[in-house]
Scaffold this active site. Structure first.
Site, mmCIF file in Angstrom:
data_model
loop_
_atom_site.group_PDB
_atom_site.id
_atom_site.type_symbol
_atom_site.label_atom_id
_atom_site.label_comp_id
_atom_site.label_asym_id
_atom_site.label_seq_id
_atom_site.Cartn_x
_atom_site.Cartn_y
_atom_site.Cartn_z
ATOM 1 N N ASP A 173 0.771 -1.243 0.000
ATOM 2 C CA ASP A 173 0.000 0.000 0.000
ATOM 3 C C ASP A 173 0.808 1.303 0.000
ATOM 4 O OD1 ASP A 173 -1.654 -2.127 0.512
ATOM 5 O OD2 ASP A 173 -2.749 -1.179 2.149
ATOM 6 N N GLU A 402 1.587 -9.198 11.687
ATOM 7 C CA GLU A 402 1.365 -8.721 10.313
ATOM 8 C C GLU A 402 2.709 -8.436 9.639
ATOM 9 O OE1 GLU A 402 -1.063 -5.205 10.173
ATOM 10 O OE2 GLU A 402 -1.455 -5.390 8.022
HETATM 11 C C1 GLC Z 1 -2.882 -4.333 3.789
HETATM 12 C C2 GLC Z 1 -1.736 -4.891 2.948
HETATM 13 C C3 GLC Z 1 -2.290 -5.784 1.872
HETATM 14 C C4 GLC Z 1 -3.124 -6.883 2.528
HETATM 15 C C5 GLC Z 1 -4.189 -6.307 3.468
HETATM 16 C C6 GLC Z 1 -4.866 -7.372 4.307
HETATM 17 O O1 GLC Z 1 -3.727 -3.540 3.048
HETATM 18 O O2 GLC Z 1 -0.977 -3.861 2.394
HETATM 19 O O3 GLC Z 1 -1.271 -6.332 1.092
HETATM 20 O O4 GLC Z 1 -3.728 -7.666 1.566
HETATM 21 O O5 GLC Z 1 -3.596 -5.390 4.355
HETATM 22 O O6 GLC Z 1 -3.941 -8.105 5.041
#
Ligand code: GLC
Length: 430
Positions: A173, A402
Site C-alpha cells: 500500500d 502482520e
Molecule cells: C494491507 C496490505 C495488503 C493486505 C491487506 C490485508 O492492506 O498492504 O497487502 O492484503 O492489508 O492483510
C-alpha cells in the site's frame, strides 16, 4: 544466527499448532479474515496464501477458501481485492464507499494474483484425490478469466506489462515507490474517519497524506462506474509495478500448468504466447547500470528509480538470466547484512527506510517466502535458507504478526495474522 532444527523439533511442532489455531480462529465459515477487527473481510491475495497454509492440514477447507474468494469475481473477470461477505463497521472504506454493483459486495480493484499458484499448491498436496481434481477443474476457467481481465483491462496496449491503478492494487500500500505518482494525485475533499489508526499505532500505518489520495482514487473510479477503459484513460495514478508483474508471471506459469490438466489446446497456446510477452515486458524494467528492477510510472512513462523488495520478486516470477540472479542475490545479501532480520521492504541505508511503517521498511512473511522460493528455484540455496531461518526466528520470538521490525525483530501491526501463520505452515516452519 541459524536455527538448529534437530535440537528443537518439539518447539517447531508447538509453533505449527499455534499457526493452525490462528487460521481456525480467523475462519469465518468458508473464508478467512486476515485478522480480527483491523481487516474483517476476505482479502484477495491473503486468502490465496491462507489456502496454501490450510492445505497443510485440511485440503477441503483449502479449496473452500479459493471458492469463497471467487464468489466475489465480477462478470468481466476482475477478482476484487476485498469481498465483503458480512456487514462490519470496523473498516474504512466499506462497501458503500466503493459503490460496486455485485453480490456479495466487493471493492472495485484487484490485488497481486496468486490463486493459480495456490490452486497448484493445493493440488500437489491432494495427491491425485478425485474431488480435488474436480474442484481445481471448476476453478480453472475462473482463474483464466482473471488473467484475461489483467491482460485486457490493465494492459490494453499489449505491452506485456500490466499497470496498477491504485497503490492498494499492488498489495504494498504505502511503498515509497508510489510517493512520486501520488504527488500527481489530488487529495479527496471528503472528510472520512479512518478506523485503522484507532486499532494500530499510527506510526506503523500509512500517513493521512496517502489516505486522502487513496480515497480520491476510489471516488474517481466510482464516478466512472468502474469502467475499465475510462479508468485507464482518466486516472492520474498508473504504474507498472515490478512486484505485481512478477507475481502475475508466476501465477500465469502455474495457470499454464493447470491448463495442461483442465484446459484446451487453444488456451494453452494463448497462455504460452502471453508468458513470452510477459517475460519480455518484465525485462524492460531492468536497469542494467543499477543492477535493479524498477517500476515504471505509466503516466509519465519514466522509471521510478527506487529499489524496494518488489525488485527481488522477478526471482519468484522466473528469470532466465544467471547474471541478473547473481546481481539480485548480491544486493539482497547487502540488505540483509544491514539488519538483524531480513528481508526489509526497503534497503536499510536508503533515505526512505522507516523500520516500523508498513511497506516502508518492515519484514513481511509472504515477501520472504516469495523471495526465498525464488532464490531456491534459481539455485541460491544459502540465501534462501537464510531468509527462511530469519522468518522462523521472527515467528518464534514475536509470534505471527502482520509485519516485523527488521532492526529489532519486534512484531508490528495486527497480531495473530492469518497469512503469516499460513507462510509458517507452508514454508518457514515446514
Ligand atoms: C494491507 C496490505 C495488503 C493486505 C491487506 C490485508 O492492506 O498492504 O497487502 O492484503 O492489508 O492483510
Amino acid at each position: 544466527m541459524q536455527v538448529d532444527e534437530t535440537a528443537r523439533p518439539s518447539d517447531l511442532k508447538i509453533w505449527r499448532s499455534a499457526a493452525v489455531e490462528i487460521l481456525r480462529k480467523n475462519d469465518r465459515g468458508g473464508y478467512t479474515v486476515p485478522t480480527d477487527h483491523l481487516y474483517p473481510f476476505q482479502w484477495n491475495w491473503d486468502s490465496a496464501f491462507c489456502a496454501m497454509g490450510i492445505a497443510t492440514f485440511d485440503i477441503d477447507r483449502a479449496w473452500a477458501e479459493l471458492e469463497s474468494l471467487y464468489l466475489g469475481q465480477w462478470s468481466n473477470g476482475l477478482l476484487p481485492h476485498i469481498v465483503f461477505h458480512d456487514v462490519v463497521d470496523s473498516y474504512y472504506p466499506g462497501p458503500e464507499v466503493w459503490g460496486a454493483n455485485h453480490s456479495p459486495q466487493t471493492s472495485g480493484i484487484s490485488q497481486p494474483p496468486v490463486t493459480a499458484t495456490s490452486a497448484r499448491f493445493i493440488l500437489d498436496r491432494a495427491k491425485g484425490d478425485e474431488r480435488s481434481e474436480a474442484r481445481a477443474a471448476a476453478l480453472y476457467p475462473k482463474i483464466l478469466a482473471l488473467h484475461d481481465w489483467w491482460a485486457r483491462e490493465r494492459d490494453p496496449d499489449g505491452t506485456g506489462l500490466v499497470g496498477v491503478l491504485h497503490p492498494w492494487e499492488s498489495g504494498a500500500d504505502n511503498s515509497p515507490v508510489w510517493d512520486g505518482p501520488l504527488n500527481g494525485t489530488p487529495a479527496t475533499q471528503t472528510v472520512f474517519n479512518r478506523r485503522d489508526v484507532a486499532l494500530v499505532d499510527a506510526t506503523m500505518r500509512p500517513r493521512q497524506w496517502e489516505y486522502e489520495r487513496y480515497i480520491y482514487l476510489v471516488e474517481l473510479y466510482r464516478s466512472l462506474g468502474w469502467d475499465g477503459p475510462r479508468m485507464w484513460a482518466q486516472t492520474p495514478f498508473k504504474v507498472a509495478d515490478v512486484g505485481l508483474n512478477a507475481i502475475l508471471m508466476r501465477d500465469e506459469h502455474d495457470l499454464r500448468f493447470l491448463a495442461t490438466r483442465f484446459g484446451t489446446e487453444a488456451e494453452r497456446r494463448r497462455l504460452s504466447a502471453r508468458a513470452a510477452q510477459r517475460q519480455k515486458g518484465l525485462e524492460t524494467l531492468w536497469d542494467a547500470k543499477a543492477g535493479a528492477y524498477y517500476s515504471r510510472d505509466l503516466v509519465s512513462g519514466e522509471p521510478i528509480p527506487i529499489a524496494s523488495h518488489a525488485g527481488f520478486l522477478p526471482l519468484w516470477g522466473g528469470l532466465d538470466s544467471p547474471d541478473r540472479v547473481a546481481r539480485l542475490a548480491a544486493e539482497l545479501r547487502r540488505w540483509l547484512d544491514l539488519c538483524q532480520f531480513g528481508a526489509p521492504t526497503m534497503a536499510p541505508d536508503s533515505p526512505e527506510f522507516d523500520q516500523r511503517r508498513y511497506w516502508r521498511g518492515p519484514v513481511w512473511a509472504i515477501v520472504n517466502w516469495m523471495i526465498g522460493d525464488g532464490l531456491a528455484r534459481h539455485g541460491v540455496d544459502d540465501l534462501a535458507q537464510r531468509l527462511r531461518d530469519d522468518t522462523r526466528r521472527l515467528m518464534e520470538q514475536a509470534g505471527f504478526c502482520e509485519y516485523y521490525d527488521p532492526l529489532t525483530g519486534e512484531g508490528l501491526g495486527g497480531g495473530v495474522f492469518s497469512w503469516t501463520a499460513a507462510v509458517g505452515l507452508a514454508w518457514a516452519l515446514a
